[in-house]
Design a protein around this motif. Structure first.
Motif, PDB file in Angstrom:
ATOM      1  N   ASP A   1       0.319   0.901  -0.962  1.00  0.00           N
ATOM      2  CA  ASP A   1      -0.896   0.603  -1.521  1.00  0.00           C
ATOM      3  C   ASP A   1      -1.529   1.934  -1.740  1.00  0.00           C
ATOM      4  O   ASP A   1      -1.750   2.841  -0.799  1.00  0.00           O
ATOM      5  CB  ASP A   1      -1.707  -0.303  -0.817  1.00  0.00           C
ATOM      6  CG  ASP A   1      -2.813  -0.525  -1.475  1.00  0.00           C
ATOM      7  OD1 ASP A   1      -2.987  -0.310  -2.717  1.00  0.00           O
ATOM      8  OD2 ASP A   1      -3.571  -1.856  -0.879  1.00  0.00           O
TER       9      ASP A   1
ATOM     10  N   GLU B   1      -2.308  -2.721   9.129  1.00  0.00           N
ATOM     11  CA  GLU B   1      -2.318  -3.184   7.766  1.00  0.00           C
ATOM     12  C   GLU B   1      -2.357  -4.703   7.657  1.00  0.00           C
ATOM     13  O   GLU B   1      -2.558  -5.227   6.597  1.00  0.00           O
ATOM     14  CB  GLU B   1      -1.448  -2.423   6.727  1.00  0.00           C
ATOM     15  CG  GLU B   1      -1.287  -1.145   6.785  1.00  0.00           C
ATOM     16  CD  GLU B   1      -2.544  -0.504   6.252  1.00  0.00           C
ATOM     17  OE1 GLU B   1      -3.293  -1.199   5.665  1.00  0.00           O
ATOM     18  OE2 GLU B   1      -2.733   0.851   6.246  1.00  0.00           O
ATOM     19  N   GLN B   2      -2.221  -5.358   8.855  1.00  0.00           N
ATOM     20  CA  GLN B   2      -1.900  -6.699   8.867  1.00  0.00           C
ATOM     21  C   GLN B   2      -3.433  -7.401   8.505  1.00  0.00           C
ATOM     22  O   GLN B   2      -4.337  -7.118   8.736  1.00  0.00           O
ATOM     23  CB  GLN B   2      -1.317  -7.258  10.203  1.00  0.00           C
ATOM     24  CG  GLN B   2      -0.040  -6.773  10.256  1.00  0.00           C
ATOM     25  CD  GLN B   2       0.477  -7.275  11.341  1.00  0.00           C
ATOM     26  OE1 GLN B   2       0.074  -8.319  12.222  1.00  0.00           O
ATOM     27  NE2 GLN B   2       1.712  -6.752  12.002  1.00  0.00           N
ATOM     28  N   GLY B   3      -3.345  -8.483   7.690  1.00  0.00           N
ATOM     29  CA  GLY B   3      -4.195  -9.421   7.607  1.00  0.00           C
ATOM     30  C   GLY B   3      -4.830  -9.035   6.251  1.00  0.00           C
ATOM     31  O   GLY B   3      -6.311  -9.549   5.838  1.00  0.00           O
ATOM     32  N   ARG B   4      -4.206  -8.217   5.514  1.00  0.00           N
ATOM     33  CA  ARG B   4      -5.062  -7.792   4.125  1.00  0.00           C
ATOM     34  C   ARG B   4      -4.159  -8.236   3.021  1.00  0.00           C
ATOM     35  O   ARG B   4      -4.484  -7.488   1.984  1.00  0.00           O
ATOM     36  CB  ARG B   4      -4.993  -6.080   4.208  1.00  0.00           C
ATOM     37  CG  ARG B   4      -5.727  -5.383   5.250  1.00  0.00           C
ATOM     38  CD  ARG B   4      -5.867  -4.036   5.203  1.00  0.00           C
ATOM     39  NE  ARG B   4      -6.620  -3.648   6.492  1.00  0.00           N
ATOM     40  CZ  ARG B   4      -7.041  -2.274   6.864  1.00  0.00           C
ATOM     41  NH1 ARG B   4      -6.438  -1.505   5.881  1.00  0.00           N
ATOM     42  NH2 ARG B   4      -7.687  -2.038   7.587  1.00  0.00           N
ATOM     43  N   GLY B   5      -3.299  -9.316   3.260  1.00  0.00           N
ATOM     44  CA  GLY B   5      -2.854  -9.724   2.062  1.00  0.00           C
ATOM     45  C   GLY B   5      -1.146  -9.135   1.616  1.00  0.00           C
ATOM     46  O   GLY B   5      -0.558  -9.582   0.944  1.00  0.00           O
ATOM     47  N   TYR B   6      -0.906  -8.060   2.418  1.00  0.00           N
ATOM     48  CA  TYR B   6       0.279  -7.377   2.112  1.00  0.00           C
ATOM     49  C   TYR B   6       1.571  -8.569   2.329  1.00  0.00           C
ATOM     50  O   TYR B   6       2.664  -8.241   1.567  1.00  0.00           O
ATOM     51  CB  TYR B   6       0.529  -6.028   2.645  1.00  0.00           C
ATOM     52  CG  TYR B   6      -0.695  -4.992   2.380  1.00  0.00           C
ATOM     53  CD1 TYR B   6      -0.887  -4.823   1.191  1.00  0.00           C
ATOM     54  CD2 TYR B   6      -1.379  -4.574   3.462  1.00  0.00           C
ATOM     55  CE1 TYR B   6      -1.870  -3.788   0.768  1.00  0.00           C
ATOM     56  CE2 TYR B   6      -2.382  -3.714   3.082  1.00  0.00           C
ATOM     57  CZ  TYR B   6      -2.555  -3.417   1.695  1.00  0.00           C
ATOM     58  OH  TYR B   6      -3.566  -2.455   1.344  1.00  0.00           O
TER      59      TYR B   6
END
Length: 158
Positions: free
Chosen positions: A57, A95-100
């Protein structure tokens, strides 16, 4: 120029260290192999079986995925089912929970559709901190099978 939103990149010598530096949250390690193992497995399988990609990202590596393409699901070479799907998904702890994760699954589904595949498979370890709710929430259904002790999920791609 930076692109907006996440994208997939082939794993190359220039981003290898970023890819192998991806670590999931403590307590999730039981559910997915480290990126280094995935890349080693991709290397030892016949060409075209593994589809490893770094999830980026902007200029920030946020995860790693590896799809499997047209494998002999039972591994017997007896004309059994040929399947494709998501082999590994590692989203960096921060970065978890951000839609990745959703982006990764949707990206693999898009690639499989492009290749004319009707169903996408995934396996997961059951249990606390496991990814079952994530996959079921994205529309996978349990197939009733297990593979190497893991639950098999399938998603229709039509």
């Amino acid at each position: 120029m930076k692109t907006s939103g996440p994208r997939l990149e082939k794993v190359t010598p220039s981003n290898f260290e970023a890819a192998t530096g991806i670590r999931v949250r403590p307590g999730q390690e039981f559910a997915v192999s480290p990126v280094m193992q995935s890349l080693a497995e991709a290397h030892v399988h016949p060409a075209g079986v593994a589809w490893p990609r770094l999830i980026v990202d902007g200029d920030r590596p946020v995860g790693f995925l590896m799809a499997f393409l047209d494998i002999d699901w039972n591994g017997r070479g007896d004309g059994g089912p040929i399947r494709s799907g998501l082999w590994r998904l590692n989203i960096a702890a921060a970065e978890q929970g951000r839609g990745y994760g959703r982006f990764a699954v949707e990206s693999v589904a898009a690639e499989l559709r492009r290749r004319g595949t009707a169903e996408m498979y995934v396996t997961w370890h059951e249990g606390e901190n496991g990814p079952a709710d994530f996959y079921l929430g994205l529309g996978f259904r349990k197939s009733g099978e297990t593979s190497e002790g893991e639950t098999v999920g399938v998603l229709a791609l039509d």
